[in-house]
Design a protein around this motif. Sequence first.
Motif, PDB file in Angstrom:
ATOM      1  N   MET B 676     -61.902  49.443  59.036  1.00  0.00           N
ATOM      2  CA  MET B 676     -61.152  48.686  60.045  1.00  0.00           C
ATOM      3  C   MET B 676     -60.085  49.579  60.691  1.00  0.00           C
ATOM      4  O   MET B 676     -59.921  49.607  61.915  1.00  0.00           O
ATOM      5  N   ILE B 677     -59.408  50.337  59.853  1.00  0.00           N
ATOM      6  CA  ILE B 677     -58.354  51.219  60.361  1.00  0.00           C
ATOM      7  C   ILE B 677     -58.962  52.371  61.145  1.00  0.00           C
ATOM      8  O   ILE B 677     -58.461  52.756  62.213  1.00  0.00           O
ATOM      9  N   GLY B 680     -59.945  51.206  64.476  1.00  0.00           N
ATOM     10  CA  GLY B 680     -58.740  51.017  65.294  1.00  0.00           C
ATOM     11  C   GLY B 680     -58.227  52.335  65.852  1.00  0.00           C
ATOM     12  O   GLY B 680     -57.813  52.423  67.013  1.00  0.00           O
ATOM     13  N   GLN B 681     -58.266  53.372  65.018  1.00  0.00           N
ATOM     14  CA  GLN B 681     -57.839  54.699  65.494  1.00  0.00           C
ATOM     15  C   GLN B 681     -58.754  55.180  66.623  1.00  0.00           C
ATOM     16  O   GLN B 681     -58.284  55.745  67.613  1.00  0.00           O
ATOM     17  N   HIS B 683     -60.610  53.284  68.681  1.00  0.00           N
ATOM     18  CA  HIS B 683     -60.365  52.484  69.892  1.00  0.00           C
ATOM     19  C   HIS B 683     -59.161  53.015  70.661  1.00  0.00           C
ATOM     20  O   HIS B 683     -59.206  53.207  71.876  1.00  0.00           O
ATOM     21  N   GLY B 684     -58.079  53.211  69.926  1.00  0.00           N
ATOM     22  CA  GLY B 684     -56.835  53.627  70.584  1.00  0.00           C
ATOM     23  C   GLY B 684     -56.957  55.016  71.185  1.00  0.00           C
ATOM     24  O   GLY B 684     -56.494  55.268  72.301  1.00  0.00           O
ATOM     25  N   ILE B 725     -64.748  48.696  73.047  1.00  0.00           N
ATOM     26  CA  ILE B 725     -65.312  49.999  72.711  1.00  0.00           C
ATOM     27  C   ILE B 725     -66.387  49.760  71.642  1.00  0.00           C
ATOM     28  O   ILE B 725     -66.099  49.153  70.605  1.00  0.00           O
TER      29      ILE B 725
END
Lengths: 267, 787, 154
Positions: B676-677, B680-681, B683-684, B725
């Motif tokens: 999950m993390i 997220g990295q 995507h950002g 994304i």
Amino acid sequence: MIPAKFDYIKATSIDQAISLLSQHGYEAKILAGGHSLLPAMKLRLNRPSVLIDIGGIDALGSITDEGDAIKAGANCTHYEIANSNLVKSHVNVLSQTARVIGDVQVRYRGTIGGSLAHADPASDYPAAILATDATISVRGSNGARDISATEFFQGIFTTALGEDEIITSIRFPKTANGTYVKFFQSASRFAVVGCAAVKNGNGIRVGITGVADTPYRASAVEQAYDGTTSAADHAIDGVDVMSDHFASEEYRAHLAKVFVRRALEQL
Amino acid sequence: MTTNYIGQPVKRKEDNRFLTGKGRYTDDIKLPGMAFAAFARSPYAHAKINSIDTSQAANAPGVLAVYTGSDECGNFGVPCGWLVHFKNGEPMKEPPHPLLAVGKARHVGENVAVVIAESLQEARDAAELIEVDYEELSVVTDPRQAVQEGAPLVHDDAPNNTVYDWEIGNPKEEVDAAMDGAHHITKLDFKNQRLAPNAIEPRSYIADYDVNADKYTLYTSTQNPHLIRLLMCAFVLGIPEHKVRVVSYDVGGGFGSKIYHYTEEALLTWASKKIGRPIKWTSDRTEAFYTDAHGRDYCTTAEMGFDADGKILALRVHSEANLGAYLSTFSTCCPTYLHGTLAQGCYTTPLINIDITAAFTNTNPVDAYRGAGRPEMTYILEHLMDTAALEMGIDPAELRFKNFIPPFDGVNQEGYQTQVALQYDSGNYEGTLRRALEMVNYENFRQEQAAARENGKLLGIGFSTYIEGCGIAPSAVVGSLGARAGLYEVGHVRVQPTGKVSVFTGSHSHGQGHETAFAQFVADHLGISMDDVEIHHGDTDQVAFGMGTYGSRSLAVGGSAIVKSLDKIIEKGAKIAAHKLEAAEGDLEFANGQYTVKGTDKSIAFGDVALTAYVPHDYPEGLEPGLDFSSFYDPANFTYPFGAHICVVEVDQDTGKVDIRRFIAVDDVGNVINPMIVDGQIHGGVVQGLGQALLEGVSYDENGQMITGSYMDYAMPRADDVPFIETDRTVTPCPHNPLGVKGAGEAGAIGATPALVNAVMDAIAHIGIRDIQMPLTPERVWRAMQA
Amino acid sequence: MEINLSVNGSQVARDVTPMTTLSDFLREHLSLTGTHIGCDTSSCGACTVTMDGKAVKSCTVLAVQANGSEIITIEGLSENGSLHPVQEAFKEHHGLQCGFCTPGMVMTAVDILQNNPNPTEQEIRHGLEGNFCRCTGYHNIVKSVQHAAQSLNA
């Protein structure tokens, strides 16, 4: 950031606001929604010594049906205008315009009167004001007067508003369906080009913002209109087109034609 | 207990405080007696300071002190952390970077004077009363112009504004010869534009000198508190390190811009002792645009030579890199060791020459920004690849398959030795591209594109198969390359008597989720609940030492240091367990939180071992009590995450506006602790990369005035600028660290940018245009289409 | 100037200068530091709170203008220690990383869902146009709002 020092006065009536404005002259500024003024003050680009808050004056706050027109008080927020059933039914180009100003938070606070008085050449309302042939009602120490849409806008951050005058309301003649289309500036989301068009009998009225230092009625388009979109080629006839970091003169001129065409397509 | 946290999308421990407004960012801290600082800054990009009149400001209400570069603080300067040498062996030019301008201001926004007052309002008001007699000087902002003979000199002792010239790779003659023999050469000239990092939390500092303890505390929004302490104490103020505490609790994003030791940190620390009060300064957004270190800003000429079959024969690059008016902490290593060393990419290119000239200009200092040198090199390689594919009429995916380094795992096959010093650890480059092609349904897309084009709709697809060097870094290697610090990490694990575990890491989270991801692998290693693990970071009085978070190093280096300590704990615990179980240590195994005598049901829980360690009544002879270890981990190599990004766009023929239709990112970051993390990295990072391609860019006018100094003019991606994304990953573990992890923080920003630009070029390829400068604003794309 | 207003359900009275913005008032006078300040131009939305039920950028409202109003900040959103469904969704779907834009995002999301309980993806994206996030690429924020809508409608 913190604004330079100022005194704050909350006006409770239009008359009081006007008298305060006369009293303090150019050192005073009217505070409506504050969404143009306060950022400028925080950046210390604008430093009035007195702020006269007209936000609490109820008489400036309503949208009413005047028979052949819809009247919007100067304090009406973009949100109220965008969502008013009266506006949607009778001046839908105005609600379309209000819906694409700023963002949701800005629309809750920013007011039509404040936006018009500020007269940012990239603001959205002027296109709709011009296309609907609205009338801006103002009051000052010499009394009330009406200013026509075409006279109101006079240049970058410049209007026909006198020094001690405030906008009280805007009167929009009921119009057939219209449309507002806009090319967003990618950072600020102001209009690089905004075009409002409404049917007017067999003809049309077209207002354009963002293109010149003063928003204008695209009379050449209106005259050339033949029911097709070819009149869009006249979007910048006789106009000095602005140039900035986001759009050169040539590109902006091109966009003006594209967006007039798109507006005409939707009529 | 049996735990299985690694690999699970565990919800973050830190979120409750952030979601309820209870985060502790530096500006949230209020100290008793705290005063406030405000700066007078240069309105000119380049000006001699003839005199400064502070008298009015000093007498203004509430003002406690006013300082300028003529005061003692003008003698102090912040250092550059990386020494690069000229090709001829001479050290780089390294002029002083004073805490307040001395003699001359070299960029708009440079600190000229500071006012400290009882309130922020009074400080701001008084700062406006400082009168400076400036004498304007000629200005240079472009790095290619700056190094020309006769350009205005930013520093008198840096001729031609040249910080250094530098090269890496094969001898230039060999590369030139290969180019001369190439069947086809693709050449691009472009600017990798300057970006403003724009962490949403502006920089914020509070310096607090305690006269009774003779101790300084600096609360700072930094990514690496220990490094700030080290630099400030040893290189700037000359104060003893043990008398300084640097605290960095919650930090609202960094992206590189909060790595560096900024002048304001040292100035406030110095001033706090002078006035005997805590002092706060929080940047506003305007100040952030004018004082944060920027990223990128290279002028590049790049050529790739191919044989008739599309095999790459050689790569030749010359760039001028803009380092701004002063050398920021890591500035000098970005265009060199973080950039030139990535020129192999994922390809078997046999001959490479990268030639860099770094320049001073009258602009903000430039330093690492998400990716730091690697996005710039990836842009060169990947933009060349898609352009070459178009020019040579080869499918861009096919061109890559022809040139990929074959898969190697770094265990059964050796690491891949590049032409530019590095040895890759493990990789499977074709694997990520194959998966990405599946996801985009490539063949269908080409049909859809052709059909759309017939209807006047411009669809395009762009590729980027990137590699990056992360897990920074083996100290001896970087030391030999000029780093002035080691780049190991420290991990301290304290098992409490009750078996609960406190972990102290020198790594730092400013959004990455250390408190969760680190706790996951710690809990799994010890076979305990994640609730029994607490991760601490960001306070030099609490954490022994550390080098902070940047370069996607947290897990690979910081995590590995913790694993070393966990291993020591398990090993010592085994001695205690063996004693309690009356078994030989060698007969024990540790799993699921239990020491068990192999082949028996005799066991002891980790918690009981911990308690015994602290209540050592029945205890192995000669063994120290306690269960508490600290370790330094210095990586054996960098790590090399890689991936394939594909972007699909539609270009509005009328306006040139680019609409991102799909973005597919298949990344291989090695083993994954928390998917999950990691997602997220990615995507950002991807959206920051897309921001560079489409929207962002710092521009200066001919006077060196920034014309993009606010959010009204500097465009950043908003929610409605981007699509979801689409992510997936392959897993090629890192062979040289215990967790097998490679790092995920920068991948998105490195891979995404060229994918989008390539997609736009593909959309309008039929017009014959091969390049448009970033950002691909509607006007630029429209103009290209008019040609 | 003396102002009286309700903040997170409590009546507060304070003396402020006219220059004090609502965001500074919340942070400095009431120590409600969950409301963050990320810009000077009403662009970033980190300071979003609700004022009389509507999301506003508190950096562009003077404290004196907020006199008499009802303000809810991020600190006032959760009740009895349990997270609001929007907060819950952000946690569940990783809608935050560094946490700095989060209070403004959450407050804006609450407003979006009040006005439009079943927003489309595009409506959510448009609704969030006044809020910058530099960490998440908005992906999981949009997902969070979608899931919050589902749980609020359940």
